[in-house]
Structures are given as structure tokens and as C-alpha cells.
Design an enzyme around this catalytic site. Structure first.
Site, short mmCIF file in Angstrom:
data_model
loop_
_atom_site.label_atom_id
_atom_site.label_comp_id
_atom_site.label_asym_id
_atom_site.label_seq_id
_atom_site.Cartn_x
_atom_site.Cartn_y
_atom_site.Cartn_z
CE1 TYR A 78 -4.31 -1.32 -0.23
CE2 TYR A 78 -3.29 -2.80 0.62
CZ TYR A 78 -4.66 -2.27 0.15
OH TYR A 78 -5.62 -2.92 -0.45
NE ARG A 81 -2.97 -0.54 -4.63
CZ ARG A 81 -4.46 -0.79 -4.72
NH1 ARG A 81 -4.23 -1.37 -3.54
NH2 ARG A 81 -5.21 0.29 -4.93
CB ILE A 114 -8.45 3.52 -1.69
CG1 ILE A 114 -7.02 3.39 -2.84
CG2 ILE A 114 -8.96 2.92 -1.77
CD1 ILE A 114 -6.78 2.46 -2.38
CG HIS A 130 -14.72 0.56 -1.78
ND1 HIS A 130 -14.02 0.16 -3.07
CD2 HIS A 130 -15.46 -0.15 -0.71
CE1 HIS A 130 -15.92 -0.77 -3.90
NE2 HIS A 130 -16.19 -0.56 -1.88
CB CYS A 141 -7.67 0.61 19.57
SG CYS A 141 -6.88 2.84 18.64
CB THR A 208 -17.06 0.77 -11.43
OG1 THR A 208 -17.49 0.31 -10.97
CG2 THR A 208 -18.65 1.82 -12.05
CG ASN A 233 -16.84 1.49 -18.31
OD1 ASN A 233 -15.78 0.57 -19.02
ND2 ASN A 233 -16.82 1.02 -17.40
N PRO A 234 -15.45 2.27 -21.37
CG PRO A 234 -13.47 2.87 -21.62
CD PRO A 234 -14.19 2.81 -21.34
C1 BJW Z 1 -12.17 3.08 -17.54
C2 BJW Z 1 -11.18 3.26 -18.58
C3 BJW Z 1 -11.22 5.04 -18.76
C4 BJW Z 1 -10.52 1.74 -17.73
N1 BJW Z 1 -12.53 5.26 -18.64
N2 BJW Z 1 -13.72 3.79 -17.78
C5 BJW Z 1 -24.25 -9.41 -2.69
C6 BJW Z 1 -23.54 -9.61 -3.97
C7 BJW Z 1 -22.48 -11.10 -4.37
C8 BJW Z 1 -21.56 -10.48 -4.04
C9 BJW Z 1 -21.65 -9.22 -2.09
C10 BJW Z 1 -22.75 -8.21 -2.56
N3 BJW Z 1 -22.40 -7.96 -0.86
C11 BJW Z 1 -20.98 -7.82 -0.41
C12 BJW Z 1 -20.76 -9.35 -1.78
C13 BJW Z 1 -19.21 -9.33 -1.29
C14 BJW Z 1 -18.11 -8.19 -1.79
C15 BJW Z 1 -18.50 -8.19 -3.46
O1 BJW Z 1 -18.84 -7.35 -3.87
N4 BJW Z 1 -18.02 -9.21 -3.96
C16 BJW Z 1 -17.90 -9.47 -5.54
C17 BJW Z 1 -17.02 -8.85 -6.67
C18 BJW Z 1 -18.68 -10.77 -5.46
N5 BJW Z 1 -18.32 -6.53 -0.93
C19 BJW Z 1 -17.25 -6.94 0.03
O2 BJW Z 1 -17.15 -7.60 0.66
C20 BJW Z 1 -17.71 -5.43 0.26
N6 BJW Z 1 -18.22 -5.29 1.64
C21 BJW Z 1 -19.17 -5.61 2.17
O3 BJW Z 1 -20.63 -6.20 1.23
O4 BJW Z 1 -19.54 -5.94 3.58
C22 BJW Z 1 -20.84 -6.63 4.01
C23 BJW Z 1 -20.24 -8.15 3.99
C24 BJW Z 1 -20.18 -8.21 5.25
C25 BJW Z 1 -18.96 -9.51 4.77
C26 BJW Z 1 -19.25 -10.79 4.34
C27 BJW Z 1 -19.92 -10.50 2.89
C28 BJW Z 1 -20.19 -9.31 2.87
C29 BJW Z 1 -16.54 -4.75 -0.07
C30 BJW Z 1 -15.66 -4.50 -0.85
C31 BJW Z 1 -14.32 -4.24 -0.85
C32 BJW Z 1 -14.10 -3.82 -1.75
N7 BJW Z 1 -12.60 -3.63 -2.59
C33 BJW Z 1 -11.83 -3.05 -3.58
C34 BJW Z 1 -10.23 -2.82 -2.43
C35 BJW Z 1 -9.78 -1.80 -2.00
C36 BJW Z 1 -8.36 -1.64 -0.92
C37 BJW Z 1 -7.81 -1.49 -2.70
O5 BJW Z 1 -7.15 -1.07 -3.52
O6 BJW Z 1 -6.67 -2.87 -2.75
O7 BJW Z 1 -12.18 -1.81 -3.55
S1 BJW Z 1 -12.19 -4.35 -4.26
C38 BJW Z 1 -11.68 -3.25 -5.87
O8 BJW Z 1 -12.74 -3.15 -6.16
C39 BJW Z 1 -11.17 -2.43 -5.33
C40 BJW Z 1 -12.81 -1.03 -6.11
O9 BJW Z 1 -12.29 -0.30 -5.70
C41 BJW Z 1 -13.57 -1.95 -6.18
C42 BJW Z 1 -14.12 -1.92 -7.80
O10 BJW Z 1 -13.08 -1.87 -8.77
P1 BJW Z 1 -13.42 -0.65 -10.00
O11 BJW Z 1 -13.81 0.51 -9.88
O12 BJW Z 1 -14.88 -1.30 -10.79
O13 BJW Z 1 -11.87 -1.48 -11.21
P2 BJW Z 1 -12.51 -2.00 -12.20
O14 BJW Z 1 -10.77 -2.96 -12.09
O15 BJW Z 1 -13.51 -3.34 -11.44
O16 BJW Z 1 -13.45 -1.43 -13.64
C43 BJW Z 1 -12.26 -0.44 -14.09
C44 BJW Z 1 -13.33 -0.35 -14.90
O17 BJW Z 1 -13.04 0.92 -15.31
C45 BJW Z 1 -14.10 -0.80 -16.32
O18 BJW Z 1 -15.18 -1.53 -16.43
C46 BJW Z 1 -12.85 -0.62 -17.23
O19 BJW Z 1 -13.58 -0.93 -18.86
C47 BJW Z 1 -13.08 0.31 -17.09
N8 BJW Z 1 -12.40 1.67 -17.56
N9 BJW Z 1 -10.64 2.71 -18.30
C48 BJW Z 1 -13.59 4.82 -18.27
N10 BJW Z 1 -10.52 5.39 -19.14
ZN ZN Z 2 -4.74 1.61 18.28
#
Ligand code: BJW
Ligand code: ZN
Length: 267
Positions: A78, A81, A114, A130, A141, A208, A233-234
Site C-alpha cells: 500500500y 501504491r 482510494i 472504499h 482501536c 467501474t 465506460n469504453p
Molecule cells: C474506463 C477507462 C477509462 C478503463 N475511462 N472507464 C452482493 C452480491 C454479491 C457479492 C456481495 C454482495 N454484497 C457483498 C458482497 C461481497 C463483496 C463483493 O461485492 N463481491 C463481488 C466481487 C462478488 N463485497 C464486499 O465484500 C464489500 N463488503 C461488504 O459487502 O460488506 C458486507 C459483508 C460483510 C461480510 C461478508 C459479506 C458482506 C467490500 C468491498 C471492498 C472492495 N475493495 C476493493 C479493494 C480496495 C483496496 C485496494 O485498492 O486495494 O475496492 S476491491 C476493488 O474493486 C476496489 C475497487 O474500489 C472495487 C471496484 O473496482 P472498479 O473501480 O470497478 O475497478 P475495475 O478494475 O473492476 O473496473 C474498471 C472499469 O473501468 C472497467 O469497467 C473498465 O472498462 C473501465 N475503464 N479505462 C472510463 N479511461
Molecule cells: Zn490503537
């Protein structure tokens, strides 16, 4: 003087229905993802080639379990990053959103990112779902820990172990202030985001993949309230085919300035 549209390539010209929605909107809510920062050189997560997870396995770096097993590996990752993001600059997409917010429109920017590129691009009150690379906290804590220059100047690399500091209050380990899978999103930002999505008159979903919940459900909240959703989104995503969604297949840094320029023109 030439109209603004003469400076826009035909590829970037906003579709007429998108332009009409943008012109009429008084309250705009944006949900952004990694794609908006891609043109600033910050890699997305999913996708081919330069995507982060094409090279690094998230199960080995981005999770609570890994931090518990090997905190120095995760902390080094991190810090690396954070230093990458510090070197990146906001792009024309980030800046166009901020400029739009200065035109008498109530603009709420909700981001899954982030990084701090929306803020550095001029947007205020950005809602981070996030967490942030720049807001570490105690794993025990929860007390915030300052991300000072010493931390940022550390020679971190993707596979370099750096020992995280200890919390001055409880001696617990300091962890990145981000939300990993299985962790709850911060309550207040999520509530504010849901509220902004269901009370706007245009929702813009930018860069996204719309696969991570609960963020991916926010535009559905807008649709449930009959609020139009424009996706920039492309690539198509699971959101694209929902009724009420207009998909604009363009990149953020090309689409958003073009949209703003077209809005400024006489109808
Ligand atoms: C362009 C471009 C250009 C390229 N112009 N566009 C309901 C249903 C199913 C599953 C779940 C649910 N509820 C919860 C879940 C579980 C889970 C989840 O969603 N899993 C699925 C993947 C199946 N969610 C969680 O666990 C969340 N917590 C939660 O729900 O708590 C309650 C709970 C507790 C206990 C058990 C179960 C539930 C937490 C989610 C945390 C996400 N964390 C991350 C990492 C952050 C830290 C780090 O960076 O290291 O967040 S994962 C990663 O994905 C990051 C992002 O914010 C997130 C989304 O990604 P994003 O931004 O969409 O990026 P990409 O790469 O996926 O896409 C990029 C897009 O850009 C593409 O489409 C390209 O085409 C486009 N693009 N160039 C415009 N120039
Ligand atoms: Zn502490």
C-alpha cells in the site's frame, strides 16, 4: 469564434440524449471507479494487460487475512501504491467534473477509488466508499494515524516488506485505511451515497466494472427512483443492460470535457 464542438472529435461528441439529460440536470450524482483514474496512469483492478490484478493476486495482498499473517508485505504494497498515486496527476475527466460542479449544479461525487485524484482535480466533499490510501488507522482501536512525509518517502515496492508502525494509543499495528472484501463499508459515507443517488436527477456511473457490492447497487437505487443513469465506460458492464441506463462507450478523460463543452454551447 468557433463553437466549442469544433474542438471535439466526432468520436467524443456526446450522444444527444446524454447531452439533453446533462443540460437539464440540477442535481448530479457521480459514482466513479478505477477507470476514471486510468488515464492518470493509475491501474484499474480488473482487465487485461496493465490491470493491477493481472500482475498481483489480490488474495495475496488485499485482504484482512493476509494483513494478519504478513502485515509488512501488505503495508509495503500500500505504501508503494500511495507513492504511485502521489506521482499521478488528475486528468481532464476529474477536472471536468469539478468544473461542472461550479456551474450552479449540486454535484456529489461518490468514489470507490482510494486515490485522491478527484480532490486534487478540484472536487469537494468527495465520498469515499472504499477508504483512502492516505488515511491509515490502528487495526486494533481504529485510531487514525497520520500519513506523514516520512511514510510516503519510504522506499516501498510491490513485494518489499515494510514494518507498519505501532499505534501510539494501544500499540496495535497500523493498517491501510481501505475496505477489503468481507469488511463492511463505512456506514456514514454509504448512507450519504445512497441518499445522493436517490435524490439526484441524473446519475453518472464512470469507469467501474459494476461488480463489487454494495457500491454496484447504488445506481440501481437511482433506477428504482426513475432517475436516468448514464454510464461512461469504453466497455459494457452488468449495469449497461438495465432499463434506464444510457451507455456511452468512451473514456472518462475524453467524454467528460466534451460533454461540458457541448453543454456550454447554445442549444
Ligand atoms: C474506463 C477507462 C477509462 C478503463 N475511462 N472507464 C452482493 C452480491 C454479491 C457479492 C456481495 C454482495 N454484497 C457483498 C458482497 C461481497 C463483496 C463483493 O461485492 N463481491 C463481488 C466481487 C462478488 N463485497 C464486499 O465484500 C464489500 N463488503 C461488504 O459487502 O460488506 C458486507 C459483508 C460483510 C461480510 C461478508 C459479506 C458482506 C467490500 C468491498 C471492498 C472492495 N475493495 C476493493 C479493494 C480496495 C483496496 C485496494 O485498492 O486495494 O475496492 S476491491 C476493488 O474493486 C476496489 C475497487 O474500489 C472495487 C471496484 O473496482 P472498479 O473501480 O470497478 O475497478 P475495475 O478494475 O473492476 O473496473 C474498471 C472499469 O473501468 C472497467 O469497467 C473498465 O472498462 C473501465 N475503464 N479505462 C472510463 N479511461
Ligand atoms: Zn490503537
Amino acid at each position: 469564434m468557433k463553437p466549442a464542438s469544433e474542438f471535439i472529435s466526432p468520436l467524443e461528441m456526446p450522444p444527444q440524449d446524454v447531452l439533453a439529460l446533462a443540460r437539464n440536470a440540477r442535481r448530479v450524482t457521480v459514482l466513479s471507479g478505477a477507470g476514471i483514474s486510468a488515464e492518470s496512469g493509475v491501474p484499474t483492478f480488473r482487465g487485461p494487460r496493465e490491470a493491477l490484478w493481472a500482475e498481483f493476486d489480490p488474495r495475496e495482498l488485499d485482504s484482512v487475512g493476509v494483513f494478519e499473517r504478513d502485515p509488512a508485505l501488505v503495508w509495503g504494497w500500500y505504501l508503494w501504491r500511495a507513492s504511485q498515486v502521489r506521482c499521478a496527476q488528475p486528468n481532464a475527466g476529474h477536472r471536468a467534473l469539478a468544473a461542472w460542479g461550479l456551474r450552479g449544479v449540486a454535484m456529489t461525487v461518490v468514489t470507490q477509488n482510494i486515490d485522491d485524484l478527484h480532490e486534487r482535480g478540484g472536487s469537494t466533499g468527495v465520498i469515499h466508499l472504499h477508504g483512502s490510501l492516505f488515511a491509515p488507522r490502528c487495526a486494533t482501536c481504529g485510531q487514525p494515524y497520520p500519513m506523514n512525509e516520512v511514510l510516503l518517502a519510504m522506499d516501498a515496492g510491490p513485494h518489499k516488506r515494510v514494518q507498519p508502525p505501532h499505534c501510539p494509543a494501544c500499540n496495535g499495528l497500523i493498517r491501510p485505511g481501505v475496505v477489503w472484501f468481507g469488511e463492511n463499508l463505512p456506514e456514514e459515507p454509504l448512507e450519504k451515497a445512497a441518499n445522493a443517488m436517490s435524490t439526484c436527477d441524473l446519475a453518472l456511473v464512470i469507469g467501474t466494472s459494476s461488480v463489487v457490492y454494495p457500491a454496484a447497487a447504488l445506481p440501481l437505487e437511482a433506477l428504482r427512483h426513475d432517475i436516468p443513469v448514464v454510464e461512461i465506460n469504453p466497455e459494457r458492464t452488468p449495469l449497461s443492460d438495465h432499463r434506464g441506463v444510457l451507455h456511452w462507450a468512451e473514456t472518462a478523460a475524453r467524454a467528460l470535457p466534451a460533454l461540458l463543452a457541448s453543454m456550454a454551447e447554445k442549444k
